[in-house]
Structures are given as structure tokens and as C-alpha cells.
Design a protein around this motif. Structure first.
Motif, short mmCIF file in Angstrom:
data_model
loop_
_atom_site.label_atom_id
_atom_site.label_comp_id
_atom_site.label_asym_id
_atom_site.label_seq_id
_atom_site.Cartn_x
_atom_site.Cartn_y
_atom_site.Cartn_z
N GLY A 155 0.87 -1.15 -0.16
CA GLY A 155 0.01 -0.09 -0.06
C GLY A 155 0.76 1.40 0.06
O GLY A 155 0.26 2.32 0.37
N ALA A 156 2.14 1.00 -0.33
CA ALA A 156 2.99 2.21 -0.28
C ALA A 156 3.15 3.03 -1.77
O ALA A 156 2.68 2.00 -2.54
CB ALA A 156 4.48 1.99 0.06
N PRO A 157 3.52 4.09 -1.76
CA PRO A 157 3.82 4.47 -3.29
C PRO A 157 4.76 3.68 -4.19
O PRO A 157 5.69 3.42 -3.79
CB PRO A 157 4.31 6.08 -3.15
CG PRO A 157 3.79 6.42 -1.56
CD PRO A 157 3.92 5.07 -0.92
N ALA A 158 4.21 3.13 -5.23
CA ALA A 158 4.94 2.29 -6.12
C ALA A 158 6.06 3.13 -6.83
O ALA A 158 5.96 3.03 -8.23
CB ALA A 158 4.02 1.33 -6.64
N VAL A 159 6.64 3.65 -6.17
CA VAL A 159 7.63 4.45 -7.17
C VAL A 159 9.04 4.44 -6.54
O VAL A 159 9.42 4.96 -5.56
CB VAL A 159 7.38 6.20 -7.17
CG1 VAL A 159 8.15 6.95 -7.93
CG2 VAL A 159 5.79 6.17 -7.26
N TRP A 160 10.18 3.62 -7.25
CA TRP A 160 11.42 3.29 -6.72
C TRP A 160 12.10 3.08 -8.13
O TRP A 160 11.78 2.21 -8.86
CB TRP A 160 11.32 2.03 -5.74
CG TRP A 160 12.67 1.86 -5.38
CD1 TRP A 160 13.40 2.74 -4.18
CD2 TRP A 160 13.59 1.18 -5.88
NE1 TRP A 160 14.72 2.22 -4.35
CE2 TRP A 160 14.80 1.49 -5.03
CE3 TRP A 160 13.79 0.29 -6.85
CZ2 TRP A 160 16.21 0.79 -5.38
CZ3 TRP A 160 15.08 -0.37 -7.35
CH2 TRP A 160 16.15 -0.15 -6.48
N PRO A 161 13.22 3.59 -8.01
CA PRO A 161 13.73 4.64 -7.40
C PRO A 161 13.00 6.14 -7.90
O PRO A 161 12.85 6.12 -8.96
CB PRO A 161 15.30 4.80 -7.41
CG PRO A 161 15.47 4.20 -8.71
CD PRO A 161 14.31 3.25 -9.04
N SER A 162 12.48 6.73 -6.69
CA SER A 162 11.78 8.00 -7.12
C SER A 162 12.69 9.00 -7.67
O SER A 162 14.05 9.25 -7.50
CB SER A 162 11.59 8.50 -5.71
OG SER A 162 10.39 9.72 -6.00
N CYS A 163 12.16 9.66 -8.88
CA CYS A 163 12.81 10.67 -9.50
C CYS A 163 13.04 11.86 -8.79
O CYS A 163 12.06 12.49 -8.23
CB CYS A 163 12.08 10.87 -10.71
SG CYS A 163 12.58 12.40 -11.80
N PRO A 164 14.11 12.49 -8.67
CA PRO A 164 14.33 13.55 -7.45
C PRO A 164 13.65 15.01 -7.95
O PRO A 164 13.26 15.86 -7.35
CB PRO A 164 15.88 13.88 -7.36
CG PRO A 164 16.50 12.85 -8.57
CD PRO A 164 15.26 11.99 -8.89
N ALA A 165 13.48 14.91 -9.42
CA ALA A 165 12.94 16.19 -10.12
C ALA A 165 11.38 15.99 -10.12
O ALA A 165 10.63 17.28 -10.18
CB ALA A 165 13.45 16.41 -11.67
N HIS A 166 10.99 14.98 -9.93
CA HIS A 166 9.56 14.65 -9.88
C HIS A 166 9.22 13.54 -8.85
O HIS A 166 8.65 12.62 -9.01
CB HIS A 166 9.00 14.02 -11.49
CG HIS A 166 9.42 14.89 -12.31
ND1 HIS A 166 10.50 14.56 -13.26
CD2 HIS A 166 9.01 16.15 -12.87
CE1 HIS A 166 10.58 15.57 -14.16
NE2 HIS A 166 9.96 16.54 -13.99
N PRO A 167 9.44 13.86 -7.64
CA PRO A 167 9.20 13.05 -6.60
C PRO A 167 7.63 12.58 -6.42
O PRO A 167 6.76 13.01 -6.72
CB PRO A 167 9.35 14.00 -5.33
CG PRO A 167 9.93 14.93 -5.73
CD PRO A 167 9.63 15.06 -6.92
N ASP A 168 7.77 10.99 -6.06
CA ASP A 168 6.35 10.39 -6.08
C ASP A 168 5.37 10.56 -7.15
O ASP A 168 4.13 10.23 -7.38
CB ASP A 168 5.42 10.74 -4.83
CG ASP A 168 6.12 10.64 -3.43
OD1 ASP A 168 7.04 9.55 -3.63
OD2 ASP A 168 6.15 11.39 -2.56
#
Length: 89
Positions: free
Chosen positions: A43-56
Motif C-alpha cells: 500500500g506504499a507509493p509504488a515509485v522506486w527509485p523516485s525521480c528527484p525532479a518529480h518526487p512520487d
């Protein structure tokens, strides 16, 4: 082999041939896929690795640029870090 906390596992497959950077980017892509699935199942945001310019909003993409395996932003194509060096700043 990657193992999840529930005991399940998934093998990684390295393609034959190609340069080392292509093999590394392929393995990073497989690890990313497993990480995203694990995050989503919790249930966590399925974004890995997160883009530092466009977080989440989206994950970075593993690819090869100039013979080096790197993470890039899929939106603007900017190279963020070499694979294995993300967060070392």
C-alpha cells in the motif's frame, strides 16, 4: 535471487552477450520491478527509485548512456546517477 519478507523469491536473469553496462541496467530493471511490486502490495507509493525532479510521480529508468549503466528521468531524459551510486551525493 531476491527474497520478500513473506518468504517468496524471484530469480534474476542476466542476458547473454552485450556489454557489462547493458547487463547491469537489465538487472537493475528487474530489481526495480520487484521493488515496485513489493511497495504496491504494502500500500506504499509504488515509485522506486523516485525521480528527484518529480518526487512520487514516476520512478527512474535504468538504461545505458555512453557505455555506462545509469538511472534517468523518463520525463526529461536527464541522467540522475550511475546505477549503484544513487543517493551518494
Amino acid at each position: 535471487m531476491l527474497h520478500a519478507p513473506d518468504g517468496t523469491g524471484q530469480g534474476l536473469i542476466s542476458p547473454l552477450g552485450g556489454i557489462a553496462a547493458e547487463q547491469l541496467a537489465n538487472l537493475a530493471d528487474q530489481v526495480q520491478e520487484r521493488a515496485v511490486e513489493a511497495l504496491w502490495s504494502e500500500g506504499a507509493p509504488a515509485v522506486w527509485p523516485s525521480c528527484p525532479a518529480h518526487p512520487d510521480t514516476h520512478p527512474l529508468t535504468a538504461t545505458v548512456v555512453a557505455g555506462t549503466a545509469v538511472w534517468v528521468c523518463p520525463k526529461n531524459g536527464a541522467t540522475v546517477a550511475r546505477i549503484g551510486e544513487l543517493g551518494r551525493r
